[in-house]
Enzyme design. Structure first.
Site, PDB file in Angstrom:
ATOM      1  N   CYS A 194      10.359  37.290  11.705  1.00 19.97           N
ATOM      2  CA  CYS A 194      11.712  37.831  11.603  1.00 19.97           C
ATOM      3  C   CYS A 194      12.675  36.795  11.047  1.00 19.97           C
ATOM      4  CB  CYS A 194      12.190  38.345  12.954  1.00 19.97           C
ATOM      5  SG  CYS A 194      12.139  37.122  14.281  1.00 19.97           S
TER       6      CYS A 194
ATOM      7  N   HIS B   2      14.837  36.333  18.450  1.00 19.03           N
ATOM      8  CA  HIS B   2      14.646  37.295  17.365  1.00 19.03           C
ATOM      9  C   HIS B   2      15.778  37.150  16.356  1.00 19.03           C
ATOM     10  CE1 HIS B   2      13.276  40.843  15.321  1.00 19.03           C
ATOM     11  NE2 HIS B   2      14.410  41.490  15.546  1.00 19.03           N
TER      12      HIS B   2
END
EC number: 3.4.19.12
Length: 981
Positions: A298, A891
């Site tokens: 990510c 994330h």
């Protein structure tokens, strides 16, 4: 020490120091060692020259190697996530590991954590210990619900995986089978190159692999194995088809063939063949294309989305201008591969044909040239951005042969002249689309504190890394152990200065507890022993978040009291190695503690003081038990007297006794009854403790009768005399009699419990019990937010260089801790701002979750530019990279403004959704992309003029040739900000 005996400390120190310098070689095996255990070992052997004062001290003896802190709970082989080399673990080559195990053994029930050295990178080779293995999910084609998880090295081959799957599902070798890489719900890719490694195949964490067995009639359950495009091999990432032909023929790409079977189409062609790209809905908006997560990628997806939504850069690639500027010969570049791979990815994302694509080919190319990004572990988005911008610059550098440039100091010349010179020199070696769009210039001023020499230089930058106002305080949870033996340890949360020392901790704890700070000793307890006993002037930075900090109340002034000494006490449980041998060992248990006792004491009194110190969690016997020879407590014991531990020192405190057979260390030893002490007026009683069999003021009464065996024996160590052995017990136990015992600061006691007596009388639950102070629930108020301009001001604030990063003064001819000041001279069309949220130190790591309030539009940077000719310089936000979570994990996502419709969107891996401006400013914002307002045209981008690409960072106007400079003097505008349109 190890049972067979260990090498002397000098040999241990020398051997391990040498082996730590071993070079990594592909295929070698290295081992992980918990850094806490290793630090303890370093203290014990005097590894560091500045830390030899505890060398050989049994108080810091490390014991068996304990890696439990690295492992997930209940899993003997799975590492905790986000461990960091040297901070959480140390890597040792096989020989070093074997030596440590031979000297100290490995904790019972643990297995070695062995990892292979793998080679990463294609053109830039780089060896790395593969700490985290790749976890793959394995199943059969006929029963995909039965999934078995196994871990593999990136260097393992597809053939190795197939053999493991055959073994798991009992598939004979002669049975023909094939492997498939399963994506999403019904997407499969054949794994038909058995010699390819996991890394070559691009397999990532959590990937599902399916084995398919051939039917008896010779057919395959999944049909023919030949893919629609015979050339679309699944491992190689080097494109055979030219970039231009690929970008111009999206619809026909599946019909292409590749002549050389060693190469294949780029990643996205293979994905289309096997549904790796999601077909877009009718007339998909160009640029609104997600990126599949390949396993902790990510960070890469976020960076790509921000760059993809940087209009001048994307227009450059979509219009194929990059092809005429590819530099295949630049030794600092990547042979054009990064630029080509990035171009194809951007074209795919902006084709309007896909709602998401999988950037595996680009990921593999990045890993080949930057091995730190080759795995599937979480990385830093900003670090990837820095690599990518530099890589694209060198791959597209218009300078084919870089001249040598002699850098000059300002030497009193005007800033404008020096800035012009610096920018011209920069362009002589660096001239690319990246320079045109992202490079600015700042002024650096260094002042020598000795001779006042002033050094001024102008340096280019590609992005600004802005510091955030740091929290000046941190919270620590500690346990206070009172002198009163009946008082349970109390947990507190204290607020201390981040750069403070141990005395600051004691002062803060004193304010909450009422215990004087000078009556406290701060310790770090780990694995049932004192990992560290801190001096009051030690820095708090040496305390990590996961440390168990215990503070002991001691009622003496150690600096002035010469009659008492503080000794550490540890508890050990004895055991025999087998039923037919007399050889015994021991293992630590419970919480160690500190005691202040008279220097000149008798051994029997010391035994009684120790016994009373543990009376809260040592069970007493009833009268019935006493008749059977079980324990009972002596009378007339002063629980909370005037001694240094809350004990009266003149008499002999409680005695415990059993009718167990005596051992050789205490044969026929009897303590006289000493009952002359009366109960103190300020004695502290327990709450119904007597009913539970615990020693209280009322139950701690009685006298010794007969020849009885004590609850424990103890071994005494005075450094330089007899050692306390961790594994193998010494038979020279202290005998309990009235002979004088002289103690000093290096004294150490180990209390050895017989297993049966420990089980019967030692209440481990009571020993571990503690209370919580109300401060534990306190949550420090957080500063609501800071403004982006506050961070810029902090960036331009004068600072003093650290001792570890001095400046070499050409005047003094010595390194000096100079003062340094940075100022902005000119800014680029696209300004990238990196908010420095992550901080690292030797002992700790931290992420600042401060909310930074940054403008969506009209960021006026002119007030921060020191160029006197600077004009208006306003920016609008176009993209934001977000990071959610803590250090080492979390994330990444992105917000970006589409250049065609001018609307904001939220990119979360393969998902793309609309966003509003009020969502963009958050604590997660990590990297900001601003575009200068004069480079916009409507909602789109006003393209860069190639003829004026060399705008001066010194004046903000195009650079001229010598022939034209005189003719155009009157036409020049005094603008800054590197105007290039």
């Amino acid at each position: 020490m190890a049972e067979g005996g260990a090498a002397d400390l000098d040999t241990q120190r020398s051997d391990i120091a040498t082996l730590l310098k071993t070079s990594l070689r592909k295929g070698d095996t290295w081992y992980l060692v918990d850094s806490r255990w290793f630090k303890q070992w370093k203290k014990y052997v005097g590894f560091d020259s500045w830390d030899k004062y505890q060398m050989g001290d049994q108080n810091v003896y490390p014991g068996p190697i304990d890696n439990s802190g690295l492992l997930k709970d209940g899993d003997a082989q799975s590492l905790k996530e986000h461990l960091i080399d040297e901070l959480d673990y140390i890597l040792l080559p096989t020989e070093g590991w074997n030596k440590l195990v031979s000297w100290y053994t490995l904790m019972e029930g643990q297995e070695p954590i062995a990892r292979k050295v793998v080679e990463q990178g294609m053109f830039v080779k780089h060896c790395k210990v593969e700490v985290y293995l790749t976890e793959l999910k394995l199943c059969e084609n006929g029963n995909m619900n039965n999934v078995v998880t196994r871990r593999f090295s990136k260097a393992d081959t597809i053939d190795t995986i197939e053999k493991e799957i055959r073994k798991i599902f009992n598939i004979p070798d002669e049975k023909e089978a094939r492997l498939w890489n399963k994506y999403m719900s019904n997407t499969f890719e054949p794994l038909n190159k058995p010699d390819s490694t996991i890394q070559d195949a691009g397999l990532y964490q959590g990937q599902v692999l399916v084995i398919e067995q051939k039917n008896e009639d010779g057919t395959w359950p999944r049909g023919p194995s030949t893919p629609k495009s015979p050339g679309a091999s699944n491992f190689s990432t080097l494109p055979k088809i030219s970039p231009s032909s690929l970008s111009n023929n999206y619809n026909n790409i599946n019909n292409r063939n590749v002549k050389n079977s060693n190469y294949c189409l780029p990643s996205y062609t293979a994905y289309k063949n096997y549904d790796y790209s999601e077909p877009g809905r009718n007339n998909e908006q160009p640029g609104l294309c997600g990126l599949s997560n390949l396993g902790n990628t990510c960070f890469m997806n976020s960076a790509i989305q921000c760059l993809s939504n940087t209009p001048p850069l994307t227009e450059y690639f979509l219009n194929d201008k990059y092809q005429e500027e590819l530099n295949f010969d630049n030794p600092l570049g990547m042979r054009g591969e990064i630029a080509k791979s990035y171009a194809e990815l951007i074209k795919q994302m902006w084709s309007g044909k896909f709602s998401y694509v999988t950037p595996r080919a680009f990921k593999t190319q990045v890993g080949r040239f930057a091995p730190q990004f080759s795995g599937y572990q979480q990385q830093d988005c900003q670090e990837l951005l820095a690599f990518l911008l530099d890589g694209l610059h060198e791959d597209l550098n218009r300078i084919r042969k870089k001249p040598y440039i002699q850098l000059k100091d300002a030497d009193g010349r005007p800033d404008k002249v020096v800035a012009e010179e610096a920018w011209e020199n920069h362009l002589k070696r660096n001239d690319s689309i990246i320079v045109d769009i992202f490079h600015g210039l700042f002024k650096s001023t260094l002042v020598c504190p000795e001779c006042a020499k002033i050094s001024v230089t102008f340096d280019p930058f590609c992005y600004l890394t802005l510091p955030l106002p740091m929290k000046k305080e941190r919270s620590l949870e500690v346990y206070l152990v009172r002198m009163d033996p009946l008082a349970k340890p109390m947990q507190y949360k204290v607020i201390v200065p981040k750069i403070g020392n141990i005395l600051d901790l004691c002062t803060a704890l004193s304010a909450l507890s009422g215990v004087p700070a000078d009556k406290m000793i701060v310790t770090d307890i780990y694995n049932h022993r004192f990992h560290r006993i801190f001096a009051v002037d030690e820095n708090l930075s040496s305390i990590m978040e996961r440390d168990d900090i215990y503070v002991f109340e001691i009622n003496i002034n150690r600096a002035e009291d010469t009659e008492h000494v503080v000794i550490p006490v540890c508890l050990r449980e004895k055991f025999r190695h087998s039923s037919y041998t007399h050889h015994t060992g021991s293992s630590l248990f419970g919480q160690p503690f500190l005691m202040a006792i008279p220097r000149n004491n008798t051994e029997d009194k010391l035994y009684n003081l120790l016994l009373l110190r543990m009376c809260r969690y040592v069970k007493m016997s009833t009268e019935t038990e006493e008749t059977d020879g079980h324990l009972r407590c002596c009378e007339d014991q002063n629980i909370n007297g005037n001694g240094p531990n809350g004990l009266h020192e003149e008499g002999s405190p409680s005695e415990m006794e059993t009718d167990e057979p005596d051992d050789e260390s205490s044969q026929d030893q009897e303590l006289p009854s000493e009952n002359e002490n009366s109960q103190s007026e300020d004695s502290v009683g327990g709450d119904n403790d007597s009913e539970n069999g615990l020693c209280t003021e009322e139950t701690c009464k009685g006298q010794l009768t007969g020849h009885k065996k004590r609850l424990f024996t103890f071994q005494f160590n005075n450094l330089g005399n007899n050692d306390i052995n961790y594994i193998k017990d010494d038979t020279s136990h202290i005998r309990f009699d009235d002979r004088q015992l002289r103690l000093d600061e290096r004294s150490f006691l180990a209390l050895d419990w017989d297993p049966d007596l420990k089980k019967r009388y030692f209440d481990e639950n009571a020993a571990e019990d503690f209370e919580k102070h109300e401060s534990v629930e306190y949550k420090p108020p957080k500063r609501p937010f800071v403004k982006l301009k506050d961070c810029i001001e902090l960036f331009t604030t004068k600072e003093k260089l650290g001792a570890e990063d001095p400046w070499y003064c050409p005047n003094c001819k010595e390194h000096q801790q100079a003062t340094k000041k940075l100022d902005l001279w000119s800014l680029p069309p696209v300004l990238v701002v990196h908010l420095k949220r992550f901080s690292y130190s030797r002992y700790m790591r931290d992420k600042l979750d401060t909310l930074v309030d940054f403008p969506i539009s009209d960021l006026d940077m002119s007030e921060f530019l020191i160029n006197p000719n600077a004009g208006p310089c306003r920016y609008n936000l176009i993209a934001v990279s977000n990071h959610y979570g803590g250090m080492g994990g979390g994330h990444y996502t992105a917000f970006a403004k589409n250049k065609d419709d001018g609307k904001w969107y939220y990119f979360d891996d393969s998902s793309v959704s609309t966003a509003s401006e009020d969502q963009i400013v958050s604590k997660a914002a990590y990297v900001l992309f601003y575009q200068r307002q004069d480079t916009f045209s409507g909602t789109g981008f006003f393209p860069l003029d190639r003829e004026t690409k060399g705008a001066s960072a010194a004046t903000g106007i195009p650079l001229e040739s010598d022939e034209d400079s005189n003719d155009n003097d009157n036409d020049l505008e005094n603008e800054n900000c590197m105007h290039t349109n």
